[in-house]
Design a protein around this motif. Structure first.
Motif, PDB file in Angstrom:
ATOM      1  N   LEU A  41       0.839  -1.189   0.000  1.00 33.44           N
ATOM      2  CA  LEU A  41       0.000   0.000   0.000  1.00 33.44           C
ATOM      3  C   LEU A  41       0.881   1.250   0.000  1.00 33.44           C
ATOM      4  O   LEU A  41       2.059   1.177   0.359  1.00 33.44           O
ATOM      5  CB  LEU A  41      -0.908   0.004   1.231  1.00 33.44           C
ATOM      6  N   PRO A  42       0.335   2.406  -0.361  1.00 35.89           N
ATOM      7  CA  PRO A  42       1.126   3.638  -0.351  1.00 35.89           C
ATOM      8  C   PRO A  42       1.760   3.956   1.005  1.00 35.89           C
ATOM      9  O   PRO A  42       2.813   4.579   1.065  1.00 35.89           O
ATOM     10  CB  PRO A  42       0.103   4.714  -0.738  1.00 35.89           C
ATOM     11  N   ASN A  43       1.156   3.474   2.091  1.00 35.92           N
ATOM     12  CA  ASN A  43       1.725   3.723   3.421  1.00 35.92           C
ATOM     13  C   ASN A  43       2.795   2.695   3.796  1.00 35.92           C
ATOM     14  O   ASN A  43       3.310   2.712   4.905  1.00 35.92           O
ATOM     15  CB  ASN A  43       0.630   3.772   4.483  1.00 35.92           C
ATOM     16  N   GLY A  44       3.105   1.770   2.885  1.00 39.94           N
ATOM     17  CA  GLY A  44       4.145   0.775   3.115  1.00 39.94           C
ATOM     18  C   GLY A  44       3.657  -0.538   3.691  1.00 39.94           C
ATOM     19  O   GLY A  44       4.417  -1.499   3.758  1.00 39.94           O
ATOM     20  N   GLU A  45       2.399  -0.595   4.121  1.00 41.30           N
ATOM     21  CA  GLU A  45       1.870  -1.844   4.677  1.00 41.30           C
ATOM     22  C   GLU A  45       1.616  -2.846   3.565  1.00 41.30           C
ATOM     23  O   GLU A  45       1.347  -2.484   2.422  1.00 41.30           O
ATOM     24  CB  GLU A  45       0.570  -1.580   5.430  1.00 41.30           C
ATOM     25  N   LEU A  46       1.700  -4.117   3.919  1.00 41.39           N
ATOM     26  CA  LEU A  46       1.452  -5.195   2.963  1.00 41.39           C
ATOM     27  C   LEU A  46       0.052  -5.746   3.143  1.00 41.39           C
ATOM     28  O   LEU A  46      -0.478  -5.801   4.254  1.00 41.39           O
ATOM     29  CB  LEU A  46       2.449  -6.330   3.165  1.00 41.39           C
ATOM     30  N   ARG A  47      -0.516  -6.191   2.029  1.00 42.49           N
ATOM     31  CA  ARG A  47      -1.799  -6.896   2.047  1.00 42.49           C
ATOM     32  C   ARG A  47      -1.668  -8.101   1.123  1.00 42.49           C
ATOM     33  O   ARG A  47      -0.927  -8.085   0.146  1.00 42.49           O
ATOM     34  CB  ARG A  47      -2.943  -6.011   1.541  1.00 42.49           C
ATOM     35  N   PHE A  48      -2.429  -9.143   1.465  1.00 47.06           N
ATOM     36  CA  PHE A  48      -2.386 -10.399   0.726  1.00 47.06           C
ATOM     37  C   PHE A  48      -3.804 -10.783   0.345  1.00 47.06           C
ATOM     38  O   PHE A  48      -4.690 -10.794   1.201  1.00 47.06           O
ATOM     39  CB  PHE A  48      -1.784 -11.508   1.600  1.00 47.06           C
ATOM     40  N   ARG A  49      -4.010 -11.105  -0.918  1.00 42.86           N
ATOM     41  CA  ARG A  49      -5.320 -11.618  -1.312  1.00 42.86           C
ATOM     42  C   ARG A  49      -5.474 -13.008  -0.728  1.00 42.86           C
ATOM     43  O   ARG A  49      -4.575 -13.831  -0.787  1.00 42.86           O
ATOM     44  CB  ARG A  49      -5.417 -11.737  -2.838  1.00 42.86           C
ATOM     45  N   ARG A  50      -6.643 -13.270  -0.177  1.00 40.23           N
ATOM     46  CA  ARG A  50      -6.925 -14.594   0.403  1.00 40.23           C
ATOM     47  C   ARG A  50      -6.622 -15.692  -0.609  1.00 40.23           C
ATOM     48  O   ARG A  50      -5.980 -16.679  -0.296  1.00 40.23           O
ATOM     49  CB  ARG A  50      -8.390 -14.642   0.856  1.00 40.23           C
ATOM     50  N   ARG A  51      -7.051 -15.514  -1.856  1.00 39.21           N
ATOM     51  CA  ARG A  51      -6.860 -16.572  -2.858  1.00 39.21           C
ATOM     52  C   ARG A  51      -5.378 -16.789  -3.162  1.00 39.21           C
ATOM     53  O   ARG A  51      -4.944 -17.920  -3.360  1.00 39.21           O
ATOM     54  CB  ARG A  51      -7.641 -16.272  -4.125  1.00 39.21           C
ATOM     55  N   ASP A  52      -4.566 -15.724  -3.180  1.00 40.09           N
ATOM     56  CA  ASP A  52      -3.126 -15.879  -3.398  1.00 40.09           C
ATOM     57  C   ASP A  52      -2.474 -16.603  -2.226  1.00 40.09           C
ATOM     58  O   ASP A  52      -1.611 -17.459  -2.405  1.00 40.09           O
ATOM     59  CB  ASP A  52      -2.444 -14.515  -3.588  1.00 40.09           C
ATOM     60  N   PHE A  53      -2.907 -16.247  -1.017  1.00 39.70           N
ATOM     61  CA  PHE A  53      -2.381 -16.885   0.186  1.00 39.70           C
ATOM     62  C   PHE A  53      -2.692 -18.379   0.183  1.00 39.70           C
ATOM     63  O   PHE A  53      -1.819 -19.213   0.433  1.00 39.70           O
ATOM     64  CB  PHE A  53      -2.967 -16.200   1.425  1.00 39.70           C
ATOM     65  N   GLU A  54      -3.929 -18.727  -0.133  1.00 39.94           N
ATOM     66  CA  GLU A  54      -4.321 -20.139  -0.150  1.00 39.94           C
ATOM     67  C   GLU A  54      -3.603 -20.903  -1.262  1.00 39.94           C
ATOM     68  O   GLU A  54      -3.231 -22.063  -1.077  1.00 39.94           O
ATOM     69  CB  GLU A  54      -5.834 -20.265  -0.258  1.00 39.94           C
ATOM     70  N   ARG A  55      -3.394 -20.264  -2.402  1.00 42.27           N
ATOM     71  CA  ARG A  55      -2.649 -20.890  -3.501  1.00 42.27           C
ATOM     72  C   ARG A  55      -1.206 -21.174  -3.053  1.00 42.27           C
ATOM     73  O   ARG A  55      -0.647 -22.226  -3.334  1.00 42.27           O
ATOM     74  CB  ARG A  55      -2.671 -19.972  -4.726  1.00 42.27           C
ATOM     75  N   TRP A  56      -0.622 -20.215  -2.346  1.00 46.43           N
ATOM     76  CA  TRP A  56       0.737 -20.381  -1.822  1.00 46.43           C
ATOM     77  C   TRP A  56       0.783 -21.560  -0.848  1.00 46.43           C
ATOM     78  O   TRP A  56       1.684 -22.394  -0.916  1.00 46.43           O
ATOM     79  CB  TRP A  56       1.176 -19.079  -1.148  1.00 46.43           C
ATOM     80  N   LEU A  57      -0.202 -21.636   0.053  1.00 48.23           N
ATOM     81  CA  LEU A  57      -0.258 -22.763   0.996  1.00 48.23           C
ATOM     82  C   LEU A  57      -0.397 -24.089   0.275  1.00 48.23           C
ATOM     83  O   LEU A  57       0.261 -25.074   0.629  1.00 48.23           O
ATOM     84  CB  LEU A  57      -1.438 -22.597   1.963  1.00 48.23           C
ATOM     85  N   ASP A  58      -1.253 -24.132  -0.748  1.00 48.61           N
ATOM     86  CA  ASP A  58      -1.425 -25.361  -1.536  1.00 48.61           C
ATOM     87  C   ASP A  58      -0.102 -25.774  -2.179  1.00 48.61           C
ATOM     88  O   ASP A  58       0.226 -26.951  -2.238  1.00 48.61           O
ATOM     89  CB  ASP A  58      -2.490 -25.182  -2.610  1.00 48.61           C
ATOM     90  N   GLY A  59       0.668 -24.809  -2.658  1.00 56.64           N
ATOM     91  CA  GLY A  59       1.963 -25.099  -3.263  1.00 56.64           C
ATOM     92  C   GLY A  59       2.932 -25.693  -2.261  1.00 56.64           C
ATOM     93  O   GLY A  59       3.735 -26.569  -2.601  1.00 56.64           O
ATOM     94  N   LEU A  60       2.869 -25.239  -1.019  1.00 54.83           N
ATOM     95  CA  LEU A  60       3.732 -25.790   0.021  1.00 54.83           C
ATOM     96  C   LEU A  60       3.376 -27.246   0.276  1.00 54.83           C
ATOM     97  O   LEU A  60       4.252 -28.087   0.471  1.00 54.83           O
ATOM     98  CB  LEU A  60       3.588 -24.990   1.320  1.00 54.83           C
ATOM     99  N   GLN A  61       2.080 -27.531   0.275  1.00 55.49           N
ATOM    100  CA  GLN A  61       1.621 -28.894   0.514  1.00 55.49           C
ATOM    101  C   GLN A  61       2.105 -29.816  -0.610  1.00 55.49           C
ATOM    102  O   GLN A  61       2.553 -30.922  -0.355  1.00 55.49           O
ATOM    103  CB  GLN A  61       0.098 -28.935   0.614  1.00 55.49           C
ATOM    104  N   GLU A  62       2.036 -29.339  -1.843  1.00 55.81           N
ATOM    105  CA  GLU A  62       2.460 -30.145  -2.976  1.00 55.81           C
ATOM    106  C   GLU A  62       3.955 -30.464  -2.902  1.00 55.81           C
ATOM    107  O   GLU A  62       4.376 -31.558  -3.206  1.00 55.81           O
ATOM    108  CB  GLU A  62       2.140 -29.433  -4.279  1.00 55.81           C
ATOM    109  N   ARG A  63       4.767 -29.483  -2.483  1.00 59.51           N
ATOM    110  CA  ARG A  63       6.214 -29.705  -2.398  1.00 59.51           C
ATOM    111  C   ARG A  63       6.553 -30.661  -1.276  1.00 59.51           C
ATOM    112  O   ARG A  63       7.567 -31.349  -1.330  1.00 59.51           O
ATOM    113  CB  ARG A  63       6.939 -28.385  -2.194  1.00 59.51           C
ATOM    114  N   ALA A  64       5.721 -30.705  -0.232  1.00 61.41           N
ATOM    115  CA  ALA A  64       5.998 -31.582   0.916  1.00 61.41           C
ATOM    116  C   ALA A  64       5.571 -33.019   0.644  1.00 61.41           C
ATOM    117  O   ALA A  64       6.011 -33.933   1.325  1.00 61.41           O
ATOM    118  CB  ALA A  64       5.268 -31.055   2.148  1.00 61.41           C
ATOM    119  N   ALA A  65       4.715 -33.216  -0.337  1.00 57.57           N
ATOM    120  CA  ALA A  65       4.194 -34.568  -0.609  1.00 57.57           C
ATOM    121  C   ALA A  65       5.206 -35.451  -1.295  1.00 57.57           C
ATOM    122  O   ALA A  65       6.155 -35.105  -1.850  1.00 57.57           O
ATOM    123  CB  ALA A  65       2.939 -34.459  -1.458  1.00 57.57           C
TER     124      ALA A  65
END
Length: 65
Positions: A41-65
């Motif tokens: 954001l312009p104030n320097g804070e970060l935000r994450f889309r829920r769908r991007d976050f969940e996609r990232w988590l799914d990718g972690l699960q795939e690499r661990a399998a």
């Protein structure tokens, strides 16, 4: 921050969803390119889309399998 019904997460919300991962660890993952996609954001804070976050988590699960 809301866009077309999308849910946006703050850093504290992401840390909580990760089971209490420390802020330092999370930012280290980001430095190494291993974190979820973020939007700054312009104030320097970060935000994450829920769908991007969940996609990232799914990718972690795939690499661990």
């Amino acid at each position: 921050m809301s866009g077309r019904g999308e849910e946006w997460l703050t850093v504290p919300q992401v840390l909580e969803e990760l089971g209490g991962v420390s802020r330092r660890t999370f930012y280290r993952w980001r430095e190494l390119g291993n974190g979820p996609k973020a939007y700054k954001l312009p104030n320097g804070e970060l935000r994450f889309r829920r769908r991007d976050f969940e996609r990232w988590l799914d990718g972690l699960q795939e690499r661990a399998a």
